[in-house]
Design a protein around this motif. Structure first.
Motif, PDB file in Angstrom:
ATOM      1  N   TRP A 100      56.618  48.156  67.428  1.00 29.41           N
ATOM      2  CA  TRP A 100      55.510  48.655  68.029  1.00 29.41           C
ATOM      3  C   TRP A 100      54.751  47.242  68.218  1.00 29.41           C
ATOM      4  O   TRP A 100      53.899  46.911  68.997  1.00 29.41           O
ATOM      5  CB  TRP A 100      54.817  49.580  67.461  1.00 29.41           C
ATOM      6  N   ILE A 101      54.391  46.508  67.064  1.00 29.76           N
ATOM      7  CA  ILE A 101      53.759  45.274  66.628  1.00 29.76           C
ATOM      8  C   ILE A 101      54.215  44.140  67.889  1.00 29.76           C
ATOM      9  O   ILE A 101      53.464  43.762  68.763  1.00 29.76           O
ATOM     10  CB  ILE A 101      53.678  44.761  65.540  1.00 29.76           C
ATOM     11  N   SER A 102      55.629  44.116  67.920  1.00 31.29           N
ATOM     12  CA  SER A 102      55.855  43.030  69.033  1.00 31.29           C
ATOM     13  C   SER A 102      55.760  43.315  70.266  1.00 31.29           C
ATOM     14  O   SER A 102      55.441  42.548  71.347  1.00 31.29           O
ATOM     15  CB  SER A 102      57.762  43.111  68.687  1.00 31.29           C
ATOM     16  N   THR A 103      55.885  44.848  70.598  1.00 27.65           N
ATOM     17  CA  THR A 103      55.857  45.416  71.932  1.00 27.65           C
ATOM     18  C   THR A 103      54.268  45.224  72.466  1.00 27.65           C
ATOM     19  O   THR A 103      53.901  44.779  73.565  1.00 27.65           O
ATOM     20  CB  THR A 103      55.993  46.922  72.092  1.00 27.65           C
ATOM     21  N   GLN A 104      53.287  45.382  71.561  1.00 25.81           N
ATOM     22  CA  GLN A 104      51.943  45.228  71.728  1.00 25.81           C
ATOM     23  C   GLN A 104      51.526  43.798  72.263  1.00 25.81           C
ATOM     24  O   GLN A 104      50.829  43.284  72.993  1.00 25.81           O
ATOM     25  CB  GLN A 104      51.105  45.731  70.633  1.00 25.81           C
ATOM     26  N   LEU A 105      52.232  42.840  71.418  1.00 25.90           N
ATOM     27  CA  LEU A 105      52.034  41.344  71.440  1.00 25.90           C
ATOM     28  C   LEU A 105      52.684  40.999  72.796  1.00 25.90           C
ATOM     29  O   LEU A 105      51.736  40.254  73.570  1.00 25.90           O
ATOM     30  CB  LEU A 105      52.638  40.670  70.318  1.00 25.90           C
ATOM     31  N   ARG A 106      53.796  41.493  73.271  1.00 23.83           N
ATOM     32  CA  ARG A 106      54.560  40.936  74.440  1.00 23.83           C
ATOM     33  C   ARG A 106      53.393  41.379  75.375  1.00 23.83           C
ATOM     34  O   ARG A 106      53.345  40.659  76.499  1.00 23.83           O
ATOM     35  CB  ARG A 106      55.752  41.640  74.604  1.00 23.83           C
ATOM     36  N   THR A 107      52.803  42.746  75.473  1.00 22.89           N
ATOM     37  CA  THR A 107      52.003  43.073  76.553  1.00 22.89           C
ATOM     38  C   THR A 107      50.840  42.166  76.545  1.00 22.89           C
ATOM     39  O   THR A 107      50.099  41.867  77.646  1.00 22.89           O
ATOM     40  CB  THR A 107      51.844  44.529  76.144  1.00 22.89           C
ATOM     41  N   ARG A 108      50.228  41.884  75.457  1.00 25.41           N
ATOM     42  CA  ARG A 108      49.024  41.128  75.489  1.00 25.41           C
ATOM     43  C   ARG A 108      49.279  39.753  76.057  1.00 25.41           C
ATOM     44  O   ARG A 108      48.625  39.052  76.889  1.00 25.41           O
ATOM     45  CB  ARG A 108      48.536  41.052  74.160  1.00 25.41           C
ATOM     46  N   ARG A 128      57.373  50.411  63.279  1.00 21.24           N
ATOM     47  CA  ARG A 128      56.029  49.675  63.038  1.00 21.24           C
ATOM     48  C   ARG A 128      56.285  48.245  63.613  1.00 21.24           C
ATOM     49  O   ARG A 128      55.453  47.598  64.479  1.00 21.24           O
ATOM     50  CB  ARG A 128      55.581  49.795  61.906  1.00 21.24           C
ATOM     51  N   ASP A 129      57.414  47.474  62.970  1.00 20.32           N
ATOM     52  CA  ASP A 129      57.455  46.184  63.659  1.00 20.32           C
ATOM     53  C   ASP A 129      57.727  45.988  65.105  1.00 20.32           C
ATOM     54  O   ASP A 129      57.373  45.155  65.836  1.00 20.32           O
ATOM     55  CB  ASP A 129      58.595  45.551  62.958  1.00 20.32           C
ATOM     56  N   TYR A 153      57.491  32.402  75.354  1.00 15.12           N
ATOM     57  CA  TYR A 153      57.368  32.866  73.868  1.00 15.12           C
ATOM     58  C   TYR A 153      58.288  33.838  73.856  1.00 15.12           C
ATOM     59  O   TYR A 153      58.634  34.806  74.470  1.00 15.12           O
ATOM     60  CB  TYR A 153      56.035  33.352  73.924  1.00 15.12           C
ATOM     61  N   ASN A 154      58.995  33.881  72.513  1.00 13.09           N
ATOM     62  CA  ASN A 154      59.752  34.721  71.839  1.00 13.09           C
ATOM     63  C   ASN A 154      58.971  35.360  70.603  1.00 13.09           C
ATOM     64  O   ASN A 154      58.336  34.717  69.903  1.00 13.09           O
ATOM     65  CB  ASN A 154      61.189  34.338  71.234  1.00 13.09           C
ATOM     66  N   ILE A 155      59.391  36.561  70.599  1.00  9.30           N
ATOM     67  CA  ILE A 155      58.543  37.338  69.321  1.00  9.30           C
ATOM     68  C   ILE A 155      59.405  38.189  68.636  1.00  9.30           C
ATOM     69  O   ILE A 155      60.408  38.793  69.011  1.00  9.30           O
ATOM     70  CB  ILE A 155      57.338  38.242  70.111  1.00  9.30           C
ATOM     71  N   ASP A 156      59.103  38.121  67.250  1.00  8.43           N
ATOM     72  CA  ASP A 156      60.272  38.784  66.428  1.00  8.43           C
ATOM     73  C   ASP A 156      59.206  39.485  65.161  1.00  8.43           C
ATOM     74  O   ASP A 156      58.350  38.440  64.954  1.00  8.43           O
ATOM     75  CB  ASP A 156      61.315  38.264  65.874  1.00  8.43           C
ATOM     76  N   THR A 157      59.153  40.678  64.780  1.00  7.42           N
ATOM     77  CA  THR A 157      58.490  41.139  63.695  1.00  7.42           C
ATOM     78  C   THR A 157      59.295  41.635  62.689  1.00  7.42           C
ATOM     79  O   THR A 157      60.003  42.570  63.093  1.00  7.42           O
ATOM     80  CB  THR A 157      57.360  42.120  64.138  1.00  7.42           C
ATOM     81  N   VAL A 158      58.950  41.163  61.303  1.00  8.75           N
ATOM     82  CA  VAL A 158      59.770  41.836  60.228  1.00  8.75           C
ATOM     83  C   VAL A 158      58.771  42.053  58.915  1.00  8.75           C
ATOM     84  O   VAL A 158      57.912  41.171  58.643  1.00  8.75           O
ATOM     85  CB  VAL A 158      60.729  40.973  59.656  1.00  8.75           C
ATOM     86  N   ASN A 159      58.679  43.385  58.592  1.00  8.75           N
ATOM     87  CA  ASN A 159      57.603  43.571  57.614  1.00  8.75           C
ATOM     88  C   ASN A 159      56.279  43.293  58.029  1.00  8.75           C
ATOM     89  O   ASN A 159      55.611  42.797  56.827  1.00  8.75           O
ATOM     90  CB  ASN A 159      58.249  43.252  56.115  1.00  8.75           C
ATOM     91  N   GLY A 160      55.872  43.355  59.149  1.00  9.67           N
ATOM     92  CA  GLY A 160      54.288  42.993  59.292  1.00  9.67           C
ATOM     93  C   GLY A 160      54.156  41.587  59.524  1.00  9.67           C
ATOM     94  O   GLY A 160      53.103  41.104  60.162  1.00  9.67           O
ATOM     95  N   VAL A 161      55.440  40.644  59.428  1.00 10.00           N
ATOM     96  CA  VAL A 161      54.950  39.288  59.668  1.00 10.00           C
ATOM     97  C   VAL A 161      55.692  39.174  60.959  1.00 10.00           C
ATOM     98  O   VAL A 161      56.850  39.177  61.464  1.00 10.00           O
ATOM     99  CB  VAL A 161      56.004  38.540  58.870  1.00 10.00           C
TER     100      VAL A 161
END
Length: 181
Positions: free
Chosen positions: A117-125, A114-115, A137-145
């Motif tokens: 997938w969130i990072s992938t969607q945000l990178r795309t946007r 899930r994390d 921008y660097n993106i990392d997602t952990v437990n929905g954060v």
């Protein structure tokens, strides 16, 4: 003949990939030298973590931008969290360590997926938003954060990136470590 041999041996993707990476690095605001320094810091921290414990290396996330190190991940206990931070400070060139490591031994494969997938969607946007320099921008997602780090051209740009993150499903919180140029 050497070039032909390189293509025939399958080395071409490495050369092309290396050139693409250098092109992206050069287009970032930190430049090629900043990118190289950050890559060296990241490699050294990964090496220190790996030497210390394979589990620590596997469970931790790491982002480096202008000598600032953002640590994320899921530690099994407080000692693992402390070890990750202590070892990160040992790398040459580290200016700051931001500790966002969570002590969490409950999360599983579905949480990690899930994390990702969130990072992938945000990178795309961010990539398709013409008013955002997404390569900064660097993106990392952990437990929905969602953790954002990098360099923003303007406060409006950073606000847009944060808004994109907040609008995604399953995002619990957005933590912004983006600095303005």
């Amino acid at each position: 003949m050497v070039a032909v041999t390189a293509f025939a041996s399958g080395c071409a993707p490495v050369v092309i990939g290396g050139a693409a990476t250098a092109g992206v690095a050069a287009s970032e605001h930190r430049g090629l030298k900043g990118f190289a320094n950050d890559t060296q810091i990241q490699a050294e921290i990964n090496h220190l973590w790996f030497q210390h414990s394979m589990d620590l290396h596997r469970r931790m996330g790491l982002t480096v931008n202008d000598g600032r190190v953002l640590l994320t991940g899921r530690a099994t206990d407080p000692q693992m969290r402390l070890d990750a931070v202590r070892l990160a400070w040992q790398a040459k060139g580290v200016q700051e360590v931001i500790n966002e490591i969570q002590v969490d031994n409950e999360s599983g494969l579905m949480d990690s997926a899930r994390d990702t997938w969130i990072s992938t969607q945000l990178r795309t946007r961010l990539t398709f938003d013409s008013r955002i320099h997404s390569q900064n921008y660097n993106i990392d997602t952990v437990n929905g954060v969602v953790y954002l780090m990098g360099l923003g051209v303007s406060q409006d740009e950073v606000d847009r990136a944060v808004d994109h993150a907040r609008s995604l499903p399953n995002v619990q919180r957005v933590v912004n470590y983006v600095r303005l140029l």
